[in-house]
Design a protein around this motif. Structure first.
Motif, PDB file in Angstrom:
ATOM      1  N   SER A  16      63.354-116.666 -59.933  1.00  0.00           N
ATOM      2  CA  SER A  16      63.906-115.317 -59.988  1.00  0.00           C
ATOM      3  C   SER A  16      63.739-114.667 -61.355  1.00  0.00           C
ATOM      4  N   GLY A  17      63.691-115.435 -62.416  1.00  0.00           N
ATOM      5  CA  GLY A  17      63.480-114.854 -63.737  1.00  0.00           C
ATOM      6  C   GLY A  17      62.101-114.250 -63.875  1.00  0.00           C
ATOM      7  N   SER A  18      61.088-114.987 -63.461  1.00  0.00           N
ATOM      8  CA  SER A  18      59.720-114.486 -63.514  1.00  0.00           C
ATOM      9  C   SER A  18      59.515-113.347 -62.523  1.00  0.00           C
ATOM     10  N   ALA A  19      60.108-113.446 -61.348  1.00  0.00           N
ATOM     11  CA  ALA A  19      59.998-112.368 -60.362  1.00  0.00           C
ATOM     12  C   ALA A  19      60.651-111.101 -60.890  1.00  0.00           C
ATOM     13  N   GLY A  20      61.747-111.237 -61.603  1.00  0.00           N
ATOM     14  CA  GLY A  20      62.409-110.081 -62.187  1.00  0.00           C
ATOM     15  C   GLY A  20      61.540-109.375 -63.210  1.00  0.00           C
ATOM     16  N   VAL A  21      60.769-110.135 -63.975  1.00  0.00           N
ATOM     17  CA  VAL A  21      59.846-109.537 -64.940  1.00  0.00           C
ATOM     18  C   VAL A  21      58.769-108.747 -64.210  1.00  0.00           C
ATOM     19  N   PHE A  22      58.223-109.317 -63.137  1.00  0.00           N
ATOM     20  CA  PHE A  22      57.191-108.616 -62.386  1.00  0.00           C
ATOM     21  C   PHE A  22      57.747-107.369 -61.687  1.00  0.00           C
ATOM     22  N   VAL A  23      58.962-107.453 -61.189  1.00  0.00           N
ATOM     23  CA  VAL A  23      59.587-106.272 -60.570  1.00  0.00           C
ATOM     24  C   VAL A  23      59.785-105.176 -61.616  1.00  0.00           C
ATOM     25  N   ALA A  24      60.185-105.546 -62.816  1.00  0.00           N
ATOM     26  CA  ALA A  24      60.355-104.564 -63.885  1.00  0.00           C
ATOM     27  C   ALA A  24      59.024-103.911 -64.250  1.00  0.00           C
ATOM     28  N   ILE A  25      57.970-104.708 -64.292  1.00  0.00           N
ATOM     29  CA  ILE A  25      56.645-104.152 -64.577  1.00  0.00           C
ATOM     30  C   ILE A  25      56.218-103.195 -63.474  1.00  0.00           C
ATOM     31  N   LEU A  26      56.511-103.536 -62.224  1.00  0.00           N
ATOM     32  CA  LEU A  26      56.154-102.655 -61.111  1.00  0.00           C
ATOM     33  C   LEU A  26      56.970-101.370 -61.126  1.00  0.00           C
ATOM     34  N   TYR A  27      58.208-101.415 -61.622  1.00  0.00           N
ATOM     35  CA  TYR A  27      58.982-100.181 -61.831  1.00  0.00           C
ATOM     36  C   TYR A  27      58.225 -99.257 -62.792  1.00  0.00           C
ATOM     37  N   ILE A  28      57.722 -99.818 -63.877  1.00  0.00           N
ATOM     38  CA  ILE A  28      56.982 -99.030 -64.865  1.00  0.00           C
ATOM     39  C   ILE A  28      55.696 -98.476 -64.250  1.00  0.00           C
ATOM     40  N   ALA A  61      63.101-109.431 -53.367  1.00  0.00           N
ATOM     41  CA  ALA A  61      64.026-109.869 -52.315  1.00  0.00           C
ATOM     42  C   ALA A  61      63.791-111.316 -51.888  1.00  0.00           C
ATOM     43  N   PHE A  62      62.549-111.770 -51.934  1.00  0.00           N
ATOM     44  CA  PHE A  62      62.256-113.120 -51.474  1.00  0.00           C
ATOM     45  C   PHE A  62      62.358-114.173 -52.571  1.00  0.00           C
ATOM     46  N   ASN A  63      62.602-113.758 -53.807  1.00  0.00           N
ATOM     47  CA  ASN A  63      62.699-114.710 -54.915  1.00  0.00           C
ATOM     48  C   ASN A  63      64.059-114.689 -55.598  1.00  0.00           C
ATOM     49  N   LEU A  70      68.750-109.440 -58.952  1.00  0.00           N
ATOM     50  CA  LEU A  70      67.385-109.126 -58.558  1.00  0.00           C
ATOM     51  C   LEU A  70      67.347-108.532 -57.156  1.00  0.00           C
ATOM     52  N   GLN A  71      68.272-108.949 -56.309  1.00  0.00           N
ATOM     53  CA  GLN A  71      68.339-108.401 -54.957  1.00  0.00           C
ATOM     54  C   GLN A  71      68.705-106.912 -54.992  1.00  0.00           C
ATOM     55  N   VAL A  72      69.588-106.537 -55.890  1.00  0.00           N
ATOM     56  CA  VAL A  72      69.967-105.124 -56.041  1.00  0.00           C
ATOM     57  C   VAL A  72      68.770-104.310 -56.510  1.00  0.00           C
ATOM     58  N   TRP A  73      68.048-104.808 -57.521  1.00  0.00           N
ATOM     59  CA  TRP A  73      66.887-104.096 -58.038  1.00  0.00           C
ATOM     60  C   TRP A  73      65.786-104.000 -56.999  1.00  0.00           C
ATOM     61  N   ALA A  74      65.646-105.044 -56.180  1.00  0.00           N
ATOM     62  CA  ALA A  74      64.623-105.024 -55.138  1.00  0.00           C
ATOM     63  C   ALA A  74      64.933-103.953 -54.088  1.00  0.00           C
ATOM     64  N   TRP A  75      66.156-103.893 -53.619  1.00  0.00           N
ATOM     65  CA  TRP A  75      66.514-102.881 -52.621  1.00  0.00           C
ATOM     66  C   TRP A  75      66.479-101.484 -53.213  1.00  0.00           C
ATOM     67  N   LEU A  76      66.830-101.352 -54.489  1.00  0.00           N
ATOM     68  CA  LEU A  76      66.796-100.040 -55.130  1.00  0.00           C
ATOM     69  C   LEU A  76      65.366 -99.508 -55.211  1.00  0.00           C
ATOM     70  N   ILE A  77      64.398-100.357 -55.539  1.00  0.00           N
ATOM     71  CA  ILE A  77      63.012 -99.894 -55.626  1.00  0.00           C
ATOM     72  C   ILE A  77      62.483 -99.514 -54.261  1.00  0.00           C
ATOM     73  N   LEU A  78      62.898-100.213 -53.213  1.00  0.00           N
ATOM     74  CA  LEU A  78      62.459 -99.843 -51.870  1.00  0.00           C
ATOM     75  C   LEU A  78      63.032 -98.488 -51.471  1.00  0.00           C
TER      76      LEU A  78
END
Length: 95
Positions: A16-28, A61-63, A70-78
């Protein structure tokens, strides 16, 4: 980034730590795509943003592991990706 390094050093099965970094990059990335295509009447940038949002959602969401936020950030981006797509579809098509 330190969360991903912490997961690697801890030898845990959580990514989840690495997935969170990738999710943050995808936000950018979504922000850059939106800024680059905001005045375009075509939907290419909006479709790309929606696809990136879906990828970020799946990645987040899957990591979910140790870092439950991370689940909150995943649903927020969707939600943001779908709402921007619908908003621009209605605006550009005149519906």
């Amino acid at each position: 980034m330190l969360a991903g390094v912490g997961n690697a050093l801890d030898n845990s099965n959580s990514h989840s730590g690495s997935a969170g970094v990738f999710v943050a990059i995808l936000y950018i990335v979504i922000g850059i795509v939106y800024l680059a295509t905001r005045k375009s009447p075509k939907m290419g940038g909006d479709i790309a943003g929606l696809v990136i949002a879906i990828i970020a959602w799946m990645l987040g969401a899957f990591n979910v592991g140790i870092y439950k936020d991370l689940q909150v950030w995943a649903w927020l981006i969707l939600i943001i990706g779908v709402m921007f797509f619908i908003w621009h579809f209605i605006t550009n098509r005149g519906l």
